[in-house]
Design an enzyme around this catalytic site. Sequence first.
Site, PDB file in Angstrom:
ATOM      1  CG  LEU A  12       9.076   7.788  -8.138  1.00  0.00           C
ATOM      2  CD1 LEU A  12       8.648   9.204  -7.818  1.00  0.00           C
ATOM      3  CD2 LEU A  12       8.930   7.214  -6.707  1.00  0.00           C
ATOM      4  CG  HIS A  13       7.039   1.191 -11.824  1.00  0.00           C
ATOM      5  ND1 HIS A  13       8.335   0.973 -10.959  1.00  0.00           N
ATOM      6  CD2 HIS A  13       6.478   0.097 -11.900  1.00  0.00           C
ATOM      7  CE1 HIS A  13       8.343   0.034 -10.749  1.00  0.00           C
ATOM      8  NE2 HIS A  13       7.256  -0.722 -10.994  1.00  0.00           N
TER       9      HIS A  13
END
Length: 365
Positions: free
Chosen positions: A210-211
């Site tokens: 996740l970013h």
Amino acid sequence: MNFTIIAGARPNFIKIAPIIHAIQQNNDREERDKIRFRLIHTGQHYDAKMSDTFFQELNIPEPSDNLGCGGGSQAEQTAAIMIAFERDLILHPADLVVVVGDVTSTLACSIVAKKQGIKVAHVEAGIRSYDLTMPEEINRMVTDSITDYFFTTSTTANGNLLKAGVAENNIFFVGNVMIDTLLANKQRFRQPPVWGEAGLQKQQYLVLTLHRPSNVDEGQKLMQLIDTIIANTHGLPIIFPIHPRTKSIFHALGVLPENLHIIDPLGYLEFNYLVQHSKAVVTDSGGITEETTVMGVPCLTLRNSTERPETVAIGTNELVGTQPEAIVEALGRLFAGNWKKGGIPELWDGKAADRIVDLLVRLHA
Ligand code: UDP
């Protein structure tokens, strides 16, 4: 022919590797016109684990220059890259500037090149999420508004460009350079240390990345996503190579579940070994949805839109969104063994960079 190739961030390195190798092969063939090139690293990603590792693993030559433009806000970074690259390009004029993907460096360097009257080639042109809250979407739209040669990964991307008024004869559907790198390195994938440390077994763990700012910038939202995933994955280990952007917020989140293994970002060969053997990947990345499609690994995308619709229509990817009920439903289907099998999009065959270099030689002859 004298090209300048731009790379600044992790996904860029994976995309330029096959282009550089195709140029080197072109230059080894006696009958072909030679391409001289300079590789410019803007310094956007400067952490060794987000940059140097990829140069070593993917056999990318040392950059001719590193502009050292890491950190700062969107505007600060764009401005810093533009100032530094303008100087570089004045000192080292080029016939063509090649940009890839959709990061700040892609946008900044294409503007600088175009204002110096230098042609711009954009690799991975035309993809659109039509979600203007994503900085990448703005980068794509601005870059494509001044690009000369558009190299695309799908006919959908061609359609998006045509809709925006791009002349058909400047659009070249060549396939996907990210998949060139995947197929060229598949035999070299290797087990990361976390395999033994977490006692992993094939298809008995998940990979999480996740970013996107919308998922990771608010601690509470991030924790809700993670809690939902943990509660619906039957205690299987979840391996979470953490992006520097996400790491900064994680420190504040307190005690985490035991089966969540947070590790540093992995190199390409170790990361894709993990993906290849996982039960599924849960992600908000773009590039990873393409890799899972080609490896036939189920992929749950925690976003409401994608600029890569072929990974959903043809591949193993599904746009799950970020609502807990939707995540629970999708994981339920995964664990019931009801995930779609998927196929491989047209021209994602490992030869995109060869096509690009052949075309560039022809266009510049
Ligand atoms: N990747 C990697 N190590 C990791 C996580 C990702 O090598 O720990 C690779 C992955 O295989 C893919 C690329 O990084 O090729 C995707 O980058 P990212 O998700 O940062 O960017 P996006 O594709 O969303 O622009």
